[in-house]
Design a protein around this motif. Structure first.
Motif, mmCIF file in Angstrom:
data_model
loop_
_atom_site.group_PDB
_atom_site.id
_atom_site.type_symbol
_atom_site.label_atom_id
_atom_site.label_comp_id
_atom_site.label_asym_id
_atom_site.label_seq_id
_atom_site.Cartn_x
_atom_site.Cartn_y
_atom_site.Cartn_z
ATOM 1 N N THR A 1 9.611 11.473 -11.502
ATOM 2 C CA THR A 1 8.670 10.835 -12.412
ATOM 3 C C THR A 1 9.241 9.538 -12.964
ATOM 4 O OG1 THR A 1 7.876 13.040 -13.049
ATOM 5 C CG2 THR A 1 7.250 11.200 -14.464
ATOM 6 N N LEU A 2 10.545 9.538 -13.242
ATOM 7 C CA LEU A 2 11.190 8.369 -13.833
ATOM 8 C C LEU A 2 11.510 7.286 -12.813
ATOM 9 C CD1 LEU A 2 13.708 10.126 -16.257
ATOM 10 C CD2 LEU A 2 11.423 9.268 -16.769
ATOM 11 N N TYR A 3 11.644 7.648 -11.533
ATOM 12 C CA TYR A 3 12.021 6.675 -10.508
ATOM 13 C C TYR A 3 11.319 7.035 -9.210
ATOM 14 C CZ TYR A 3 14.990 3.547 -7.730
ATOM 15 O OH TYR A 3 15.447 2.556 -6.893
ATOM 16 N N HIS A 4 10.385 6.206 -8.780
ATOM 17 C CA HIS A 4 9.698 6.415 -7.508
ATOM 18 C C HIS A 4 9.064 5.106 -7.067
ATOM 19 C CE1 HIS A 4 6.654 7.223 -10.696
ATOM 20 N NE2 HIS A 4 5.856 6.535 -9.888
ATOM 21 N N PRO A 5 8.842 4.932 -5.778
ATOM 22 C CA PRO A 5 8.152 3.724 -5.315
ATOM 23 C C PRO A 5 6.768 3.642 -5.945
ATOM 24 C CG PRO A 5 9.197 4.857 -3.478
ATOM 25 C CD PRO A 5 9.298 5.771 -4.658
ATOM 26 N N PRO A 6 6.466 2.575 -6.655
ATOM 27 C CA PRO A 6 5.176 2.489 -7.357
ATOM 28 C C PRO A 6 4.012 2.372 -6.389
ATOM 29 C CG PRO A 6 6.362 0.424 -7.508
ATOM 30 C CD PRO A 6 7.308 1.395 -6.873
ATOM 31 N N SER A 7 2.949 3.046 -6.713
ATOM 32 C CA SER A 7 1.756 3.001 -5.863
ATOM 33 C C SER A 7 1.063 1.657 -6.014
ATOM 34 C CB SER A 7 0.800 4.135 -6.233
ATOM 35 O OG SER A 7 0.288 3.942 -7.543
ATOM 36 N N SER A 8 0.068 1.426 -5.186
ATOM 37 C CA SER A 8 -0.649 0.154 -5.211
ATOM 38 C C SER A 8 -1.469 -0.036 -6.476
ATOM 39 C CB SER A 8 -1.562 0.055 -3.984
ATOM 40 O OG SER A 8 -2.434 1.172 -3.921
ATOM 41 N N SER A 9 -1.635 1.041 -7.277
ATOM 42 C CA SER A 9 -2.377 0.908 -8.538
ATOM 43 C C SER A 9 -1.575 0.169 -9.595
ATOM 44 C CB SER A 9 -2.775 2.294 -9.057
ATOM 45 O OG SER A 9 -1.622 3.073 -9.365
ATOM 46 N N ILE A 10 -0.250 0.062 -9.428
ATOM 47 C CA ILE A 10 0.613 -0.637 -10.385
ATOM 48 C C ILE A 10 0.676 -2.105 -9.994
ATOM 49 C CG2 ILE A 10 2.950 -0.794 -11.292
ATOM 50 C CD1 ILE A 10 3.233 2.184 -10.943
ATOM 51 N N LYS A 11 0.284 -2.974 -10.910
ATOM 52 C CA LYS A 11 0.166 -4.402 -10.620
ATOM 53 C C LYS A 11 1.111 -5.239 -11.472
ATOM 54 C CE LYS A 11 -3.412 -3.576 -7.921
ATOM 55 N NZ LYS A 11 -3.355 -3.756 -6.449
ATOM 56 N N ALA A 12 2.311 -4.753 -11.722
ATOM 57 C CA ALA A 12 3.269 -5.528 -12.511
ATOM 58 C C ALA A 12 3.523 -6.867 -11.840
ATOM 59 C CB ALA A 12 4.570 -4.752 -12.673
ATOM 60 N N GLU B 1 0.841 -1.196 0.000
ATOM 61 C CA GLU B 1 0.000 0.000 0.000
ATOM 62 C C GLU B 1 0.877 1.248 0.000
ATOM 63 O OE1 GLU B 1 -3.217 0.051 -0.360
ATOM 64 O OE2 GLU B 1 -3.385 -2.145 -0.346
ATOM 65 N N ILE B 2 0.936 1.931 -1.125
ATOM 66 C CA ILE B 2 1.571 3.246 -1.231
ATOM 67 C C ILE B 2 0.603 4.150 -1.979
ATOM 68 C CG2 ILE B 2 3.364 4.574 -2.411
ATOM 69 C CD1 ILE B 2 5.381 2.647 -1.641
ATOM 70 N N THR B 3 0.206 5.215 -1.344
ATOM 71 C CA THR B 3 -0.779 6.121 -1.946
ATOM 72 C C THR B 3 -0.190 7.491 -2.271
ATOM 73 O OG1 THR B 3 -1.501 6.805 0.270
ATOM 74 C CG2 THR B 3 -2.695 4.996 -0.775
ATOM 75 N N LYS B 4 1.067 7.717 -1.917
ATOM 76 C CA LYS B 4 1.662 9.025 -2.170
ATOM 77 C C LYS B 4 2.032 9.169 -3.639
ATOM 78 C CE LYS B 4 3.530 10.104 2.397
ATOM 79 N NZ LYS B 4 4.741 10.470 3.155
ATOM 80 N N SER B 5 1.928 10.398 -4.122
ATOM 81 C CA SER B 5 2.292 10.699 -5.500
ATOM 82 C C SER B 5 3.807 10.833 -5.614
ATOM 83 C CB SER B 5 1.617 11.998 -5.945
ATOM 84 O OG SER B 5 2.248 13.120 -5.348
ATOM 85 N N PRO B 6 4.355 10.905 -6.833
ATOM 86 C CA PRO B 6 5.798 11.113 -7.001
ATOM 87 C C PRO B 6 6.321 12.414 -6.401
ATOM 88 C CG PRO B 6 4.844 10.255 -9.030
ATOM 89 C CD PRO B 6 3.701 10.568 -8.118
ATOM 90 N N ARG B 7 5.438 13.306 -5.983
ATOM 91 C CA ARG B 7 5.906 14.534 -5.333
ATOM 92 C C ARG B 7 6.694 14.205 -4.056
ATOM 93 N NH1 ARG B 7 4.516 19.768 -5.911
ATOM 94 N NH2 ARG B 7 2.725 19.230 -7.226
ATOM 95 N N ALA B 8 6.344 13.122 -3.389
ATOM 96 C CA ALA B 8 7.092 12.714 -2.200
ATOM 97 C C ALA B 8 8.527 12.344 -2.574
ATOM 98 C CB ALA B 8 6.390 11.542 -1.515
#
Length: 466
Positions: A436-447, A112-119
């Motif tokens: 934008t190019l490198y950040h912890p992926p949010s829970s919406s990414i299901k790779a 669970e990660i909900t923060k945007s890449p702004r973090a």
């Protein structure tokens, strides 16, 4: 190796035009297009001219030697001073870097990660510090350089891992920066996968490459224009996971889609950009050039037709009427002026058994395409290493291919890109684009290959008995 294509009529016309125009820069580009090294062309031309000169001047070697010896009291001291200066800088920097102990941290991603890449942008901003290079003594005599960091993605048979390479002295700063914005993640010191890897040319094929920012127009300053960032993609506006569309998911899907015996490594080296401009010491060279590009776009927007020529006074009072494209350029460029700039060297390698090599390297070459805006901003294009070998005469018996592979692996292991022994042309990117190019992926990414930890870390209740 690729077969030689049929020569289109446009190329024949271009060649005939070169015969008439006699522009040496265009001739260089034409030779390079057909896979001939500029160094090789210049060497052949030099030897040819030297041979002609030897026919005109008897005993050319003795004549040239006499001039060199006779004028040595003039040029030799200057050459020795310049040479000593360069050698000393190389030695001092190499000695400083050699005594730095590197650490590789693996970043474990929670479910669970909900923060945007702004973090992530905020975390990267804390790494923009002029540590150790504020005085001439530090740079010249101690050989101190700005610290650099390597943000890496590695896929081993489709299993994706996030890594951060850093000097041991800066490990606590990196950990504090990331934990401050992402308290759910875990950072663990691990063995360096690049050092552990052993390349076997008898069973494996490697495709190595790098990326460079390149705008549509070659006459523009490349680092002034930005690709799509999380702000343009509106990832910082809606917190709902089900409506987020993060192009980073496409990157992770490519990494997760390889076979169990294949590997893909991506490395993004960054170091703070602090060089001061000559015209205005308040700004770095990058800031000065971006401001110049902004003024150029405003001037273009103020001209209402190609036939209109405005005087300097008219240009000063003219009101620009930018198009939608120009408005977006101005907004993005000026917004990034308020962000911290970093020098960036980005590269990657695809490792595969001979039997499964295929064309998967094409996916890696254009892996950043979802972030590209090539029509009026910029994009990351593949350059260097194996990308320049398109013709059979560029590599006989794969000698050059194997040499470049070994050089790439050595540079990757050292995380070397800004200083000796491996230096590459760098781009300037702000924290906004890097996040934008490198950040912890949010829970919406299901790779499917993305390794996540089972639960989030949480602190104990504050009311426990002492």
């Amino acid at each position: 190796m690729a077969e030689v294509p049929n020569i289109p009529k446009s190329e024949i016309k271009q060649f005939l035009h070169l015969l008439i125009e006699l522009d040496w820069d265009k001739w260089n580009s034409w030779f390079y297009f057909w896979g001939f090294s500029r160094f090789l062309v210049h060497t052949i031309l030099f030897i040819g001219l030297l041979s002609i000169l030897s026919l005109q001047i008897p005993n050319l070697f003795l004549f040239a030697t006499g001039w060199l010896v006779g004028t040595a009291p003039i040029w030799l001291p200057i050459a020795m001073i310049i040479g000593f200066y360069q050698i000393w800088f190389w030695y001092a920097r190499s000695n400083f870097i050699f005594h730095k102990k590197p650490v590789l941290l693996e970043m474990k991603i929670p479910r669970e990660i909900t923060k945007s890449p702004r973090a992530m942008e905020t975390a990267l901003s804390t790494l923009w510090v002029p540590q150790g290079v504020t005085t001439l003594y530090q740079r010249m005599f101690m050989g101190m350089v700005l610290p650099w960091y390597s943000f890496e993605l590695a896929s081993f048979g489709g299993e994706i891992h996030f890594y951060i390479w850093v000097w041991k002295d800066w490990q606590k700063i990196v950990e504090a920066s990331l934990y401050g914005q992402y308290p759910e993640i875990e950072l663990h010191e691990v063995e360096d996968y690049a050092q552990k890897f052993r390349y076997d040319p008898d069973t494996q094929t490697c495709y190595a490459m790098g990326w460079r920012l390149e705008p549509l127009s070659n006459d523009r300053y490349i680092d002034a224009y930005v690709m799509k960032t999380y702000v343009d993609l509106e990832l910082d506006k809606d917190p709902k996971e089900e409506v987020k569309v993060d192009p980073f998911s496409s990157v992770l899907e490519v990494l997760a889609s390889i076979t169990p015996e294949q590997q893909m490594w991506i490395q993004i080296l960054i170091t703070p950009e602090f060089k001061h401009g000559k015209l205005n010491p308040r700004f770095s060279d990058w800031e000065v050039r971006v401001r110049n590009e902004v003024e150029a776009i405003r001037a273009q927007a103020a001209m209402f037709g190609k036939t209109i020529h405005l005087t300097e006074e008219q240009m000063r009072v003219a009101r620009p009427r930018p198009t939608w494209m120009q408005e977006h350029q101005l907004e993005t460029m000026q917004r990034n002026l308020g962000k911290h700039p970093f020098k960036v060297v980005a590269r990657a390698i695809y490792i595969s058994p001979h039997k499964d090599y295929g064309v998967r390297f094409w996916d890696l070459r254009w892996i950043w395409r979802p972030f590209a805006n090539p029509q009026y901003m910029t994009q990351l294009r593949n350059r260097w290493y194996h990308t320049v070998m398109d013709y059979p005469w560029q590599d006989i018996y794969d000698i050059r291919w194997e040499m470049l592979t070994k050089r790439f692996i050595d540079a990757y292991r050292r995380r070397s890109g800004f200083y000796s022994p491996w230096e590459f042309p760098s781009n300037i990117m702000t924290t906004e684009l890097l996040a934008t190019l490198y950040h912890p992926p949010s829970s919406s990414i299901k790779a499917p290959g993305l390794v996540r930890i089972e639960s989030k870390k949480s602190s104990p209740p504050p009311n426990l008995p002492q």
